[in-house]
Design a protein around this motif. Sequence first.
Motif, PDB file in Angstrom:
ATOM      1  N   GLY A 111      69.704  17.808  51.246  1.00 27.58           N
ATOM      2  CA  GLY A 111      68.533  17.812  52.287  1.00 27.58           C
ATOM      3  C   GLY A 111      67.173  17.267  51.732  1.00 27.58           C
ATOM      4  O   GLY A 111      66.370  16.503  52.367  1.00 27.58           O
TER       5      GLY A 111
ATOM      6  N   GLU B 193      65.180  14.069  52.325  1.00 29.88           N
ATOM      7  CA  GLU B 193      63.674  14.110  52.652  1.00 29.88           C
ATOM      8  C   GLU B 193      62.860  13.274  52.052  1.00 29.88           C
ATOM      9  O   GLU B 193      61.920  12.610  52.437  1.00 29.88           O
ATOM     10  CB  GLU B 193      63.440  15.667  52.587  1.00 29.88           C
TER      11      GLU B 193
ATOM     12  N   ARG C  26      63.164  21.877  51.209  1.00 24.26           N
ATOM     13  CA  ARG C  26      62.904  20.632  51.829  1.00 24.26           C
ATOM     14  C   ARG C  26      61.417  20.590  52.357  1.00 24.26           C
ATOM     15  O   ARG C  26      60.895  19.313  52.304  1.00 24.26           O
ATOM     16  CB  ARG C  26      63.997  20.518  52.894  1.00 24.26           C
ATOM     17  N   GLN C  27      60.706  21.557  52.772  1.00 24.20           N
ATOM     18  CA  GLN C  27      59.548  21.703  53.307  1.00 24.20           C
ATOM     19  C   GLN C  27      58.431  21.591  52.396  1.00 24.20           C
ATOM     20  O   GLN C  27      57.225  21.135  52.454  1.00 24.20           O
ATOM     21  CB  GLN C  27      59.329  22.791  53.844  1.00 24.20           C
TER      22      GLN C  27
END
Lengths: 184, 622
Positions: A97, A101, A148-149
């Motif tokens: 992920g 991203e 991911r953020q």
Amino acid sequence: MAGGEKELDEKYRQLDEVIERYGHQEGQLIRILKEAQDIFGYLPEEVQTYIAGKLDMPVSEVNGVVTFYALFHTEPRGKYGISVCMGTACYVQGAQGILDEFRRQLDLHEGDTSADGLFTVKSTRCVGACGLAPVLTVEDEVYGKFRRQDVAKLLRKYRRREVIAGDQRAERPDRYPEETAPGH
Amino acid sequence: MINGLNDLIDIQKKRLPDINARREKPGDAAGWQVLVCTGTGCTSSASHQVREELAKQVQLKKVQARVIKTGCFGFCKMGPLVVIYPGQTLYCLVKKEDVAEIVEKHLLEGQVVERLLYEEPASGERKRRLSDIQFFRAQYRVALRNCGLINPEDITEYIACEGYFALADVLLNWTPAQVVDAIKQSGLRGRGGAGFPTGRKWELAAVAEGPVKYVVCNADEGDPGAFMDRSILEGDPHSVLEAMAIAGYAIGAREGYIYVRAEYPIAVDRLERAIAQARQYGLLGRRIFNTNFDFDIDLRLGAGAFVCGEETALLRSAVGERGEPRPRPPYPAQCGLWGKPTLLNNVETYANVPVIIREGPAWFASLGTENSRGTKVFSLAGKVLNTGLIEVPMGTTLRTVVFDIGGGIPEGRQFKAVQTGGPSGGCIPERYLDTPIDYESLKQLGSMMGSGGMIVLDETDCIVDIAKFYLQFSQDESCGQCTPCRVGTKRMLEILERITLGQGQMGDLNELEELSREVMDASLCGLGQTAPNPVLSTLKYFRDEYEAHIRDKRCPAGVCRALLDYVIDEEKCVACGLCARECVAKAIIGEKKGQPYFIDRQKCLKCGACLARCPKGAIYTA
């Protein structure tokens, strides 16, 4: 550009030193290629040909080795190489992920390098810091427990560094990472 | 320069008090010894900053203390780690900012900094001493004996731990045949994965004819999720050098090569230092211990190819060629490096050798199980509380490893499986957790010992996705020489991809099994022969999960994105807006403190960030 040529000459001089040091030993081609890649940033055809000539080997043989190993690349890389660890521990903690991203935010459809030449993003074999999974490295800096953020924040950080540093790259120790991973 | 046993003993005598203080044996080492882990795990979380700060403050405040670099303690999850002797106090997750307090309180006032002690998750009890912590208690360290105990960049610390005594003993008092015999009697088997009897390998190389032979160490750890060899190289490089010299004596070789991954910069650096120091002390080079035995070691860099773990491929790569395997026989023992007889063992195998010589083969054979003697190092990672590096006697159960040492599954989730052996291994479900770990038992379960990677999976891991992950790895790393491996794994991967996309058919499962058997039977080397293991073992134990993907178009673990929809439970949503802030796709719509939020299915990237963020557990996948 005279300056560019001078720089290139200097690189070849360094390469000569490497070949001098390892060239006479049997079976040191991989070492030489690795050092050459460290000098030039990648292994373009000309460098492969040069090494082959110096070692008195067919270029095809050198190229065969270059293309076999994951460590070597034949295209120029971005200024910051981002390697997302794809070891199992990282994978089960969401490394895929994170990679997706980066690709999305940098608009990487084909190839691994962003249009501005700043970032090259790829997956890498296990870094071996499984306790910090998921892990990624930006050049020599290691970021553990990455989310991911955090992708946007990380990219912003390096872009800002570019603005501040102008053309001068921030000093960084050779081998050991300098900064604490986000999330710590 | 060391000329004989006496020189070695002199150095040992000088350095022993320090080591004894760390081993908590009576000694007269003065002052504090502050050990800081400098393995890759701790370095990645900036342990060098802690170390520099410690050194600075110790000097500044004139404390009688020495700050010492060590290799990996194994407790990687809690790094950066600092251990202080006397007292064996372990401090976890130490930051640069904590250093002042440690120096002030511990080193000056002799008090413990409670807040940095490890808290046992089960009891909530803070444990002061390293050896009182559950993680360390069930372990037994042989290969890792010096990791975390000594400074890997200081040969005299290794000598203080009886380092190079085995080499001295062997060169001065043993015949080569006796050495081979001792290794045979110990029952040591190759720790790189296949478990071939090490003594037998040494014997084959010893009897091979030829004036020039080589000893090679496989330090190209390519398994994703495995880092035990690296930790040994980083924490105790001399044990490998000593063992290789012993091997050289036993088989009649004068040159050794360590094939090490270029991606392990700290390991390469420590090895280079160790080799230089050993040469300087006369423990490598000519006429070692004043005998007629010459032996030297050089490094060869691996450049990232998993297949180079295969011995014939490694030997090709070590001479600078493409690392393509070749059929055996001839075995490396007859035809290896540059066509000469070559003994090839992996790092962990070598790390056991000096102890076997010192303590005797019978001692080593008394550890472990009938067919798998000694201990095994595992790198424990994944969904387990205490990730890190551990060493246990063979025959320890998986349950002990995962739940006692590993501390179980975090966040109260359910255990699903433990994956052993990396891309060559398989997944073992809960009902076999009481299986004693050894080469045979793991094989019987359709998995493998492999090099010792152990990844714990919980209910949020999709078994089909894991199988796909490993197969993707094998497919990427196939050297492409032989068709079954190159094309077979590709076709298998395509089927798995279809299944995770919700386009699978029931017939796919039989086809997967059939292809698996063909790839295993027809592939040239170990990579292809074992590549289908992750698929076969998951099909065997988790067939229902495959079927759920195919028949119900559902991923029970909530991983396969094509099969998921993220939904907000209106009842539970308190409209806090955290999910919307987290959403990179701006797919979550709503107003803070207003109506419950909802997710726009068209925009949703199915990344799961919202689900992880929601404090109320209001987001679920359907």
